[in-house]
Write an enzyme that holds these catalytic residues in place. Structure first.
Site, mmCIF file in Angstrom:
data_model
loop_
_atom_site.group_PDB
_atom_site.id
_atom_site.type_symbol
_atom_site.label_atom_id
_atom_site.label_comp_id
_atom_site.label_asym_id
_atom_site.label_seq_id
_atom_site.Cartn_x
_atom_site.Cartn_y
_atom_site.Cartn_z
ATOM 1 N N ASP A 10 0.938 -1.412 0.295
ATOM 2 C CA ASP A 10 0.034 0.080 0.347
ATOM 3 C C ASP A 10 1.114 0.851 0.092
ATOM 4 O O ASP A 10 1.882 0.834 0.608
ATOM 5 C CB ASP A 10 -0.826 0.363 1.409
ATOM 6 C CG ASP A 10 -1.668 1.093 1.294
ATOM 7 O OD1 ASP A 10 -3.340 0.711 1.358
ATOM 8 O OD2 ASP A 10 -1.789 2.401 1.423
ATOM 9 N N ASP A 108 -3.909 2.277 -5.304
ATOM 10 C CA ASP A 108 -2.171 2.360 -4.954
ATOM 11 C C ASP A 108 -1.970 1.172 -3.901
ATOM 12 O O ASP A 108 -0.833 1.284 -2.779
ATOM 13 C CB ASP A 108 -2.316 3.835 -4.309
ATOM 14 C CG ASP A 108 -2.920 3.183 -2.399
ATOM 15 O OD1 ASP A 108 -3.164 2.846 -2.291
ATOM 16 O OD2 ASP A 108 -2.357 3.873 -1.673
ATOM 17 N N GLU A 109 -3.313 -0.049 -3.751
ATOM 18 C CA GLU A 109 -3.091 -0.889 -3.156
ATOM 19 C C GLU A 109 -2.559 -2.432 -4.485
ATOM 20 O O GLU A 109 -3.118 -2.402 -5.430
ATOM 21 C CB GLU A 109 -4.332 -1.554 -2.259
ATOM 22 C CG GLU A 109 -3.862 -0.680 -1.551
ATOM 23 C CD GLU A 109 -5.267 -1.354 -0.443
ATOM 24 O OE1 GLU A 109 -6.087 -2.201 -0.552
ATOM 25 O OE2 GLU A 109 -6.430 -0.190 -0.116
HETATM 26 N N1 DCP Z 1 -8.354 8.639 -1.366
HETATM 27 C C1 DCP Z 1 -9.241 10.051 -1.248
HETATM 28 N N2 DCP Z 1 -10.490 9.851 -0.655
HETATM 29 C C2 DCP Z 1 -10.196 9.072 0.660
HETATM 30 C C3 DCP Z 1 -8.984 7.511 0.817
HETATM 31 C C4 DCP Z 1 -8.394 7.762 -0.060
HETATM 32 O O1 DCP Z 1 -9.588 10.215 -2.535
HETATM 33 N N3 DCP Z 1 -11.292 9.690 0.826
HETATM 34 C C5 DCP Z 1 -7.088 9.207 -2.180
HETATM 35 C C6 DCP Z 1 -6.309 9.615 -1.891
HETATM 36 C C7 DCP Z 1 -4.600 8.878 -1.223
HETATM 37 C C8 DCP Z 1 -5.397 7.229 -2.125
HETATM 38 O O2 DCP Z 1 -6.843 7.148 -2.144
HETATM 39 O O3 DCP Z 1 -3.549 8.881 -1.788
HETATM 40 C C9 DCP Z 1 -4.552 6.224 -1.536
HETATM 41 O O4 DCP Z 1 -5.698 5.910 -0.381
HETATM 42 P P1 DCP Z 1 -5.031 5.425 1.132
HETATM 43 O O5 DCP Z 1 -6.633 4.835 2.020
HETATM 44 O O6 DCP Z 1 -3.869 4.202 0.672
HETATM 45 O O7 DCP Z 1 -4.007 6.521 1.512
HETATM 46 P P2 DCP Z 1 -3.046 6.968 1.660
HETATM 47 O O8 DCP Z 1 -2.419 6.108 0.614
HETATM 48 O O9 DCP Z 1 -2.556 8.492 1.319
HETATM 49 O O10 DCP Z 1 -1.927 7.099 2.966
HETATM 50 P P3 DCP Z 1 -1.773 5.489 3.540
HETATM 51 O O11 DCP Z 1 -0.196 5.866 4.014
HETATM 52 O O12 DCP Z 1 -2.548 5.722 5.413
HETATM 53 O O13 DCP Z 1 -1.903 4.348 2.938
HETATM 54 MG MG MG Z 2 -2.091 4.052 0.565
#
Ligand code: DCP
Ligand code: MG
Length: 368
Positions: A10, A108-109
């Site tokens: 992730d 992103d996963e």
């Molecule tokens: N995303 C979004 N709205 C949300 C959650 C996520 O637009 N409510 C988008 C932005 C993030 C991407 O999806 O960058 C990936 O979601 P993640 O939940 O994996 O969050 P991040 O990668 O940003 O952070 P983490 O380090 O916690 O995985």
């Molecule tokens: Mg993420």
């Protein structure tokens, strides 16, 4: 099924990390990707926040006005979905060689089944470090990886030591690991289910595991059983490659938000012209046309219409897309993005292999 070695990868603060890569001067700073805060008056939400911004309490899905209150000194950026899609594609392509099968989830996963690529968990951990380094070297962004005997455990583990962490849960440690978590961590348990469970005095996974399955099924239906299986750390689901491409299309974000319907209709024509070439080149027919409209405040609408027959007719896509978009064009709000796609696909005989198709063609991903 037994003795599998599953990795879950992730990306860390994905959108914000890509922005920091593009703008090195933002490294180490609180970067908040989402709606324009407009001095705290805006109505949109935070898509994601860099780990620096999270120290101020800023989180995904939080109203941007609240983020502004918590962190007025933050760097506020509007999302560039096209760029994130490109980086995501590059990463997914790069990790392919490390596993027999990968399953991408969202932007992103991904899960990787490394059972045949590694002989034990020690080797799997080394593999994870190699993957993390290669992504960092080539794409200049970091990810976290969880390793476990199934997808559930791998996913929970990848979240355990973010950012840039690797967490290995050996089969014999599964019970201890999962028992330590709160029920909210389990996939599918959101704030509402969490509240119901709390009313039943169930807050930790250990408490959930001790609850009678029948009680859970009475309250939550079939999900009650799933919940109980998860609480025991069980998950038999396989890492499945997506063999089928479900849709093909394009979307575009206007350089400046648009309020003239004419411009949006023209953009639809252009998008259809672009991806229609791919439909022909790959001998694909469709039955459903989908549109997506995103307003300046990020409010997003999607609509679809399904025909009774398969076709590859360009004019049909254009006509339906415009018909679907029309009700959204005369609003007070300006439009920032428009997308069109064809789905319910049928692949012809002259079709190239799906792998080729995936690589040569820039299908836009379903973005959240
Ligand atoms: N995303 C979004 N709205 C949300 C959650 C996520 O637009 N409510 C988008 C932005 C993030 C991407 O999806 O960058 C990936 O979601 P993640 O939940 O994996 O969050 P991040 O990668 O940003 O952070 P983490 O380090 O916690 O995985
Ligand atoms: Mg993420």
């Amino acid at each position: 099924m037994s003795n599998r070695i599953i990795l879950h990868l992730d990306m860390d603060a994905f959108y914000a990390s890509v922005e920091q890569r593009e703008h090195p001067e933002w490294k180490g700073k609180p970067v908040i990707v989402g709606a324009d805060p407009e001095g705290g008056a805006a109505r949109g939400v935070v898509a994601t926040a860099s780990y620096e911004a999270r120290e101020f309490g800023v989180r995904s899905a939080m109203p941007i006005s609240k983020a502004w209150k918590l962190c007025p000194q933050g760097v506020y950026v509007r999302p560039n979905f096209e760029l994130y899609g490109k980086v995501s594609n590059a990463i997914m392509l790069l990790i392919r060689k490390y596993a027999d099968r990968i399953q991408q989830i969202g932007i992103d996963e991904a899960f990787l089944d490394a059972t045949n690529k590694t002989s034990d968990y020690e080797e799997a951990e080394k593999l994870a470090e190699r993957i993390k380094k290669e992504i960092l070297n080539k794409e200049k962004v970091t990810c976290s990886i969880g390793i476990g005997p199934n997808k559930l455990i791998a996913k929970l583990a990848s979240d355990f030591k973010k950012p840039y962490g690797t967490t290995v849960i050996h089969p014999e440690d599964v019970k201890r690991f999962i028992n330590s978590l709160s029920v909210r961590k389990l996939p599918g348990i959101g704030p509402k289910t969490e509240a119901v469970l709390k009313g039943m005095k169930i807050e930790t996974v250990a408490q959930l595991a001790k609850t009678d399955v029948k009680t859970l099924v009475d309250i939550f239906g079939v999900f009650g059983r799933t919940m109980h299986e998860m609480s025991l750390g069980n998950d038999n689901s396989e890492v499945t490659e997506e063999h089928e491409i479900k849709s093909i299309g394009r979307e575009t974000t206007f350089e400046e938000d648009v309020d003239h319907p004419e411009i949006i209709l023209k953009a639809i024509d252009k998008l259809v012209d672009e991806f229609h070439e791919e439909l022909l080149a790959f001998d694909i027919q469709f039955k459903t046309v989908n549109i997506k409209i995103r307003y300046e405040d990020f409010e997003t609408h999607t609509r679809a219409k399904t025909l009774e027959f398969y076709t590859n007719d360009k004019q049909i896509i254009k006509d339906i897309a415009k018909e679907l978009a029309l009700p959204f064009l005369h609003q007070e709000k300006k439009t920032r993005l428009v997308g069109v796609r064809a789905s319910s696909l049928k692949f012809g005989k002259t079709q190239k292999t799906l792998k080729e198709l995936r690589v040569v063609s820039s299908f836009s991903k379903n973005l959240r």
